[in-house]
Scaffold this motif. Structure first.
Motif, PDB file in Angstrom:
ATOM      1  N   ILE A 199     -25.765 -75.178   4.274  1.00  0.00           N
ATOM      2  CA  ILE A 199     -26.198 -76.370   3.665  1.00  0.00           C
ATOM      3  C   ILE A 199     -27.019 -76.846   4.756  1.00  0.00           C
ATOM      4  CG2 ILE A 199     -24.020 -77.140   3.005  1.00  0.00           C
ATOM      5  CD1 ILE A 199     -24.010 -79.266   5.706  1.00  0.00           C
ATOM      6  N   GLN A 200     -27.979 -77.485   4.087  1.00  0.00           N
ATOM      7  CA  GLN A 200     -29.038 -78.570   4.279  1.00  0.00           C
ATOM      8  C   GLN A 200     -29.388 -79.548   4.969  1.00  0.00           C
ATOM      9  OE1 GLN A 200     -32.634 -78.298   2.467  1.00  0.00           O
ATOM     10  NE2 GLN A 200     -34.099 -78.756   4.065  1.00  0.00           N
ATOM     11  N   ALA A 201     -29.378 -80.205   6.361  1.00  0.00           N
ATOM     12  CA  ALA A 201     -29.414 -81.567   6.894  1.00  0.00           C
ATOM     13  C   ALA A 201     -30.841 -82.013   6.724  1.00  0.00           C
ATOM     14  CB  ALA A 201     -28.593 -81.821   7.839  1.00  0.00           C
ATOM     15  N   HIS A 202     -31.033 -82.936   5.940  1.00  0.00           N
ATOM     16  CA  HIS A 202     -32.548 -83.488   5.663  1.00  0.00           C
ATOM     17  C   HIS A 202     -32.238 -85.297   5.772  1.00  0.00           C
ATOM     18  CE1 HIS A 202     -32.525 -84.156   1.596  1.00  0.00           C
ATOM     19  NE2 HIS A 202     -31.814 -82.746   1.810  1.00  0.00           N
ATOM     20  N   ASP A 203     -32.344 -85.609   7.132  1.00  0.00           N
ATOM     21  CA  ASP A 203     -32.885 -87.278   6.927  1.00  0.00           C
ATOM     22  C   ASP A 203     -31.534 -88.228   6.647  1.00  0.00           C
ATOM     23  OD1 ASP A 203     -35.369 -87.656   7.493  1.00  0.00           O
ATOM     24  OD2 ASP A 203     -35.697 -87.780   4.587  1.00  0.00           O
ATOM     25  N   GLY A 204     -30.709 -87.535   7.583  1.00  0.00           N
ATOM     26  CA  GLY A 204     -29.224 -87.390   6.881  1.00  0.00           C
ATOM     27  C   GLY A 204     -28.567 -87.500   5.568  1.00  0.00           C
ATOM     28  N   ILE A 205     -29.025 -86.545   5.129  1.00  0.00           N
ATOM     29  CA  ILE A 205     -28.529 -86.674   3.720  1.00  0.00           C
ATOM     30  C   ILE A 205     -28.527 -84.583   3.902  1.00  0.00           C
ATOM     31  CG2 ILE A 205     -27.986 -85.575   1.208  1.00  0.00           C
ATOM     32  CD1 ILE A 205     -28.485 -88.864   2.309  1.00  0.00           C
ATOM     33  N   LEU A 206     -27.142 -84.306   3.051  1.00  0.00           N
ATOM     34  CA  LEU A 206     -26.632 -82.721   3.479  1.00  0.00           C
ATOM     35  C   LEU A 206     -26.734 -82.636   2.057  1.00  0.00           C
ATOM     36  CD1 LEU A 206     -23.204 -83.563   5.828  1.00  0.00           C
ATOM     37  CD2 LEU A 206     -25.473 -83.002   6.682  1.00  0.00           C
ATOM     38  N   GLU A 207     -27.147 -81.637   2.035  1.00  0.00           N
ATOM     39  CA  GLU A 207     -27.472 -80.649   0.577  1.00  0.00           C
ATOM     40  C   GLU A 207     -26.158 -79.437   0.549  1.00  0.00           C
ATOM     41  OE1 GLU A 207     -30.808 -79.593  -2.831  1.00  0.00           O
ATOM     42  OE2 GLU A 207     -31.119 -80.646  -1.008  1.00  0.00           O
ATOM     43  N   SER A 236     -14.382 -78.751  -7.107  1.00  0.00           N
ATOM     44  CA  SER A 236     -15.115 -77.217  -6.229  1.00  0.00           C
ATOM     45  C   SER A 236     -15.157 -77.738  -4.879  1.00  0.00           C
ATOM     46  CB  SER A 236     -16.539 -77.401  -6.875  1.00  0.00           C
ATOM     47  OG  SER A 236     -17.335 -78.424  -6.520  1.00  0.00           O
ATOM     48  N   LEU A 237     -15.096 -78.721  -4.248  1.00  0.00           N
ATOM     49  CA  LEU A 237     -14.718 -79.522  -3.060  1.00  0.00           C
ATOM     50  C   LEU A 237     -13.382 -79.847  -3.040  1.00  0.00           C
ATOM     51  CD1 LEU A 237     -18.491 -81.117  -2.542  1.00  0.00           C
ATOM     52  CD2 LEU A 237     -17.591 -78.512  -2.593  1.00  0.00           C
ATOM     53  N   CYS A 238     -12.613 -79.278  -3.119  1.00  0.00           N
ATOM     54  CA  CYS A 238     -11.030 -79.842  -2.996  1.00  0.00           C
ATOM     55  C   CYS A 238     -10.441 -78.793  -1.935  1.00  0.00           C
ATOM     56  CB  CYS A 238     -10.398 -80.357  -4.158  1.00  0.00           C
ATOM     57  SG  CYS A 238     -10.714 -81.647  -4.856  1.00  0.00           S
ATOM     58  N   GLY A 239     -10.447 -77.544  -2.795  1.00  0.00           N
ATOM     59  CA  GLY A 239     -10.142 -76.191  -1.867  1.00  0.00           C
ATOM     60  C   GLY A 239     -10.638 -75.709  -0.675  1.00  0.00           C
ATOM     61  N   ASP A 240     -10.436 -74.909  -0.026  1.00  0.00           N
ATOM     62  CA  ASP A 240     -10.947 -74.393   1.159  1.00  0.00           C
ATOM     63  C   ASP A 240     -12.027 -73.907   0.847  1.00  0.00           C
ATOM     64  OD1 ASP A 240      -8.237 -74.976   1.774  1.00  0.00           O
ATOM     65  OD2 ASP A 240      -7.136 -73.224   2.536  1.00  0.00           O
ATOM     66  N   ASN A 241     -13.159 -74.269   1.495  1.00  0.00           N
ATOM     67  CA  ASN A 241     -14.429 -73.856   1.206  1.00  0.00           C
ATOM     68  C   ASN A 241     -15.348 -74.461   2.691  1.00  0.00           C
ATOM     69  OD1 ASN A 241     -16.253 -75.978   0.642  1.00  0.00           O
ATOM     70  ND2 ASN A 241     -14.280 -76.895   0.378  1.00  0.00           N
ATOM     71  N   ALA A 242     -16.565 -72.985   3.136  1.00  0.00           N
ATOM     72  CA  ALA A 242     -17.025 -72.949   4.483  1.00  0.00           C
ATOM     73  C   ALA A 242     -17.869 -74.374   3.724  1.00  0.00           C
ATOM     74  CB  ALA A 242     -17.870 -71.622   3.740  1.00  0.00           C
ATOM     75  N   ALA A 243     -18.419 -75.362   2.530  1.00  0.00           N
ATOM     76  CA  ALA A 243     -19.225 -75.960   2.825  1.00  0.00           C
ATOM     77  C   ALA A 243     -19.225 -77.165   3.266  1.00  0.00           C
ATOM     78  CB  ALA A 243     -19.822 -76.421   1.109  1.00  0.00           C
ATOM     79  N   MET A 244     -17.702 -77.440   3.427  1.00  0.00           N
ATOM     80  CA  MET A 244     -16.657 -78.835   3.750  1.00  0.00           C
ATOM     81  C   MET A 244     -17.166 -77.942   5.737  1.00  0.00           C
ATOM     82  SD  MET A 244     -13.130 -78.069   2.651  1.00  0.00           S
ATOM     83  CE  MET A 244     -11.826 -76.575   3.938  1.00  0.00           C
ATOM     84  N   ILE A 245     -16.919 -77.203   5.732  1.00  0.00           N
ATOM     85  CA  ILE A 245     -16.931 -76.778   7.136  1.00  0.00           C
ATOM     86  C   ILE A 245     -18.366 -76.746   7.900  1.00  0.00           C
ATOM     87  CG2 ILE A 245     -16.300 -75.073   8.993  1.00  0.00           C
ATOM     88  CD1 ILE A 245     -13.902 -76.201   7.470  1.00  0.00           C
ATOM     89  N   ALA A 246     -19.055 -76.927   7.244  1.00  0.00           N
ATOM     90  CA  ALA A 246     -20.257 -76.831   7.356  1.00  0.00           C
ATOM     91  C   ALA A 246     -20.889 -78.192   8.228  1.00  0.00           C
ATOM     92  CB  ALA A 246     -21.632 -76.059   6.413  1.00  0.00           C
ATOM     93  N   ALA A 247     -19.905 -79.236   6.715  1.00  0.00           N
ATOM     94  CA  ALA A 247     -20.813 -80.218   7.058  1.00  0.00           C
ATOM     95  C   ALA A 247     -20.354 -81.349   7.877  1.00  0.00           C
ATOM     96  CB  ALA A 247     -20.131 -81.186   5.720  1.00  0.00           C
ATOM     97  N   SER A 248     -18.712 -81.109   8.277  1.00  0.00           N
ATOM     98  CA  SER A 248     -18.397 -81.239   9.340  1.00  0.00           C
ATOM     99  C   SER A 248     -18.755 -80.871  10.703  1.00  0.00           C
ATOM    100  CB  SER A 248     -16.490 -80.830   8.837  1.00  0.00           C
ATOM    101  OG  SER A 248     -16.240 -81.359  10.951  1.00  0.00           O
ATOM    102  N   GLY A 249     -19.588 -79.033  10.732  1.00  0.00           N
ATOM    103  CA  GLY A 249     -20.429 -78.623  11.756  1.00  0.00           C
ATOM    104  C   GLY A 249     -21.236 -79.741  11.840  1.00  0.00           C
ATOM    105  N   TYR A 250     -21.448 -80.268  11.499  1.00  0.00           N
ATOM    106  CA  TYR A 250     -23.060 -80.457  11.097  1.00  0.00           C
ATOM    107  C   TYR A 250     -23.002 -82.359  12.105  1.00  0.00           C
ATOM    108  CZ  TYR A 250     -27.102 -83.651  10.531  1.00  0.00           C
ATOM    109  OH  TYR A 250     -28.418 -84.994  11.151  1.00  0.00           O
ATOM    110  N   PHE A 251     -22.102 -82.774  11.724  1.00  0.00           N
ATOM    111  CA  PHE A 251     -21.700 -83.951  12.741  1.00  0.00           C
ATOM    112  C   PHE A 251     -21.271 -83.262  14.632  1.00  0.00           C
ATOM    113  CE2 PHE A 251     -20.942 -84.734   8.499  1.00  0.00           C
ATOM    114  CZ  PHE A 251     -22.519 -86.133   7.872  1.00  0.00           C
TER     115      PHE A 251
END
Length: 333
Positions: A18-26, A300-315
């Protein structure tokens, strides 16, 4: 900034950029290697088989995540990995791979709680979401309420005292012969049955925001076994509809009580069972009635996935909560 997320808590090996830019996670990539077909042979997840499958997949899906995102490892500013809770053998694969990758390449490493990751999935689909809000996490291993006081500040105010909703769905689905995962098949069948045909006890516990799903599972099993002993035919659609209705009604009841108790006006549904069509519709209806905002990530983001882990990791990264070489996995919360 690019964050590499890694998830291996159960039977999905996943890597995401995921890319974090200006507080937005993509999301730039979110690769998932599922083991459903393998475990379907056994009617559920076999921990040792899951661990071995993670070992076989982790390197290739990480490379695929980087290639899909169009970046190299040198572009990654942080690696986030699920460390707990989950199957210990499965978690150890992801944790040790992430540690090796991070320290060999001098990349900061952060630890992520799997449940916090599920909640953080909402930030990827609803970029305007900000704490505080109420989250209900419903999955195969958890059914609980969190007051999200900050991006990485979570206060649990209710949960299950035994089994989780997802496990309760899967168990009865399996008993009546549905393929693994039984909960998904039960969800589809419930649309064709009569939800008032069979009376099941509510899993919602009185005078609290807690649940107990062991009782409704036992009730359903007794109903099925009693019918078999009497050589009576079971209407599986009615069973699915009535069982689903009882579980969904309990979660909606406790969610409404949690909103009232906390005074919050936003409810976020997350976790694998957030994909359940009956639960999504019922919670949305309740929130609309109360004038509360209802948020649920896409399927696509309800089941286990790494994007949600990256999002939490960013914080976690933003807070400076870095891990060192002593980082370990834990099966517990």
């Amino acid at each position: 900034m690019y964050i590499l997320g890694m998830e291996s808590s159960c039977d999905e090996t996943s890597a995401s950029i995921i890319q974090a830019h200006d507080g937005i996670l993509e999301i730039k990539s979110n690769i998932i290697a599922s083991q459903i077909e393998t475990h379907r042979l056994y009617g559920g997840v076999v921990p040792e088989i899951a661990s071995r499958a993670h070992i076989e997949a982790v390197s290739s899906i990480t490379r695929e995540a980087l290639d899909t995102a169009g970046i190299s490892l040198s572009d990654v500013g942080c690696i986030a990995v699920t460390t707990h809770p989950g199957l210990i053998g499965a978690l150890l694969v992801g944790v040790n791979f992430a540690k090796s990758l991070a320290f060999a390449n001098n990349i900061p490493l952060v630890s992520v709680n799997h449940i916090h990751g599920h909640i953080s999935a909402a930030y990827l689909s609803h970029t305007d979401l900000k704490p505080p809000f109420l989250s209900v996490v419903v999955s195969g291993g958890h059914t609980c309420f969190y007051v999200c006081e900050g991006y990485n500040e979570f206060r649990e105010i209710g949960g299950t005292r035994d089994d989780a909703a997802g496990e309760a769905f899967d168990k009865i689905g399996r008993v009546i012969g549905m393929p693994y995962p039984g909960g998904a098949a039960l969800d589809r069948m419930a649309h064709t049955g009569n939800a008032d045909a069979i009376k099941f006890p509510s899993p919602a516990l009185r005078d609290s925001l807690d649940f107990s799903f062991s009782g409704i599972k036992t009730s359903a099993l007794n109903y099925i076994n009693s019918a078999k002993q009497k050589d009576e035919e079971i209407c599986e659609a009615d069973l699915a509809a009535s069982y689903t209705s009882a579980i969904v009604s309990a979660i909606v009841k406790q969610s409404e009580a949690a909103l009232c108790q906390t005074g919050l006006d936003t409810l976020v549904l997350s976790g694998g069972v957030a994909a359940n069509s009956h639960l999504r519709a019922a919670l949305e209806k309740m929130c609309n009635k109360k004038g509360a905002r209802f948020i649920v990530p896409p399927m696509s983001l309800c089941g286990d996935n790494a994007a949600m882990i990256a999002a939490s990791g960013y914080f976690e990264f933003e807070k400076g909560n870095f891990a060192d070489t002593a980082l370990n996995a834990s099966a517990c919360d």
